[in-house]
Scaffold this motif. Structure first.
Motif, short mmCIF file in Angstrom:
data_model
loop_
_atom_site.label_atom_id
_atom_site.label_comp_id
_atom_site.label_asym_id
_atom_site.label_seq_id
_atom_site.Cartn_x
_atom_site.Cartn_y
_atom_site.Cartn_z
N LEU A 176 -44.11 46.73 0.58
CA LEU A 176 -44.41 45.37 0.16
C LEU A 176 -43.33 44.86 -0.79
O LEU A 176 -42.88 45.59 -1.67
CB LEU A 176 -45.76 45.30 -0.53
CG LEU A 176 -47.01 45.50 0.34
CD1 LEU A 176 -48.26 45.41 -0.52
CD2 LEU A 176 -47.07 44.49 1.47
N HIS A 177 -42.96 43.58 -0.60
CA HIS A 177 -41.95 42.95 -1.44
C HIS A 177 -42.35 41.51 -1.72
O HIS A 177 -43.20 40.94 -1.03
CB HIS A 177 -40.58 42.95 -0.74
CG HIS A 177 -40.12 44.31 -0.32
ND1 HIS A 177 -39.31 45.10 -1.10
CD2 HIS A 177 -40.37 45.03 0.82
CE1 HIS A 177 -39.08 46.24 -0.47
NE2 HIS A 177 -39.71 46.22 0.69
N GLU A 178 -41.75 40.94 -2.72
CA GLU A 178 -41.91 39.51 -2.96
C GLU A 178 -41.17 38.73 -1.87
O GLU A 178 -40.16 39.20 -1.33
CB GLU A 178 -41.38 39.13 -4.34
CG GLU A 178 -42.12 39.76 -5.50
CD GLU A 178 -43.60 39.40 -5.50
OE1 GLU A 178 -43.92 38.21 -5.23
OE2 GLU A 178 -44.43 40.28 -5.78
N ILE A 179 -41.67 37.56 -1.54
CA ILE A 179 -41.04 36.74 -0.52
C ILE A 179 -39.71 36.20 -1.06
O ILE A 179 -39.66 35.66 -2.17
CB ILE A 179 -41.96 35.57 -0.12
CG1 ILE A 179 -43.28 36.11 0.45
CG2 ILE A 179 -41.28 34.66 0.91
CD1 ILE A 179 -44.32 35.05 0.70
N PRO A 180 -38.61 36.35 -0.31
CA PRO A 180 -37.32 35.84 -0.77
C PRO A 180 -37.38 34.33 -1.06
O PRO A 180 -38.10 33.60 -0.37
CB PRO A 180 -36.37 36.14 0.40
CG PRO A 180 -37.04 37.26 1.14
CD PRO A 180 -38.51 37.05 0.98
#
Length: 242
Positions: A176-180
Motif C-alpha cells: 500500500l502507498h499514498e496516491i501520487p
C-alpha cells in the motif's frame, strides 16, 4: 479469461498448489481432454476455495456461443455472477446474451475487466463503453495504475490508496502507498462519484457526503454491497488474471 481468472483464484487462496495455464492444458477447471486440447471451456466446472471466513464456490462457464446451454443451466443455481470482459476486445455478442439472461434471473452482477496488462488497455473507457452497450450502470471501484507502460497496480477508490505489485513476479505481495500527486485529482473524482452513487441509495449518507465530499471506507463497502444486492448498479474491477 474466465478460466484463467478461476485458476488464479484457486492458486492465491491456497486451494491449488500451482496456477494452471489454459494455453498448455494444465488448467484444473478445464478437466475434459477436448478442453485441454482446444484451449477453450466446453462444459461448466465447479470449484471451491477458502476466502477469509467463508467457503467460496464458483462455476466457470463456457464463453463460446456454441455452448450457451451450459451457461443458461449454470445461471439457475448461482447467487450472483462475475462478468469477465476483455479490456481490449470489450463487449462481445455472447456478453449481451449472458448479461441479459443473468438480469432475467435477477442475479447480482460484478464486472471484471481483464487483460489490463495488454498494451492500449484502458479501464475507465472500457467501463463507459460496456455500460453504454449493455444499458447497465457500471461504477468503477478502482483505477488502473501503470508505470513504464506496465500494469503494476490499482488505485483503490474505497480506501483511497495505491495498491502496487511487481509485474515481473506473479506471486508478489501487494503493498500500500499514498496516491501520487499527479494522479490524486483523477482519483478524487472517481472516489466522489462512488460516494455519490452510494449516497443516492442511502439517504442517511447524504448529509455527510454533502458536508465532507467523502464517505468513510466502511460506509462505502456496505453501500457497494447494498447496490449489488439490490441490482441498482454494478461495481467494476481492473485486473490481469495472468
Amino acid at each position: 479469461g474466465k478460466t484463467t481468472l478461476s485458476e488464479c483464484i484457486l492458486f492465491l487462496t491456497g486451494a491449488e498448489s500451482r496456477m494452471g495455464a489454459v494455453d498448455v492444458g494444465t488448467a484444473a477447471m478445464d478437466w475434459h481432454s477436448e478442453e485441454r486440447e482446444r484451449g477453450i471451456t466446453i462444459s461448466a466446472a465447479v470449484a471451491h476455495c477458502p476466502w477469509r471466513e467463508h467457503r467460496l464456490q464458483f462455476v466457470d462457464t463456457p464463453g463460446h456461443v456454441d455452448f450457451a446451454a451450459e451457461v443458461r443451466r449454470s445461471l439457475q443455481v448461482l447467487d450472483g455472477a462475475i462478468v469477465v470482459i476483455d479490456a481490449l476486445e470489450g463487449v462481445q455478442a455472447q456478453t449481451y446474451s449472458v448479461v441479459h439472461q443473468a438480469r432475467d434471473h435477477s442475479l447480482p452482477l460484478i464486472f471484471v475487466f481483464n487483460k489490463m496488462d495488454r498494451r492500449c488497455a484502458e479501464f475507465a473507457s472500457s467501463c463507459e463503453s460496456a455500460a453504454e452497450q449493455l444499458g447497465i450502470d457500471i461504477v468503477p471501484l478502482q483505477q488502473a495504475f501503470f508505470e513504464d507502460e506496465k500494469f503494476c497496480g490499482i488505485i483503490d477508490l474505497v480506501e483511497m490508496k495505491l495498491v502496487r505489485w511487481n509485474p515481473q513476479d506473479d506471486t508478489a505481495d501487494c503493498t500500500l502507498h499514498e496516491i501520487p500527486e499527479s494522479l490524486l485529482e483523477r482519483a478524487t473524482e472517481g472516489h466522489q462519484r462512488l460516494c455519490s452513487k452510494v449516497a443516492d441509495l442511502n439517504p442517511s449518507c447524504v448529509d455527510q457526503f454533502l458536508e465532507h465530499a467523502t464517505l468513510q471506507a466502511d460506509v462505502l463497502r456496505s453501500g457497494v454491497a447494498d447496490a449489488v444486492r439490490s441490482r441498482s448498479w454494478c461495481p467494476a474491477l481492473a485486473t490481469s488474471a495472468l
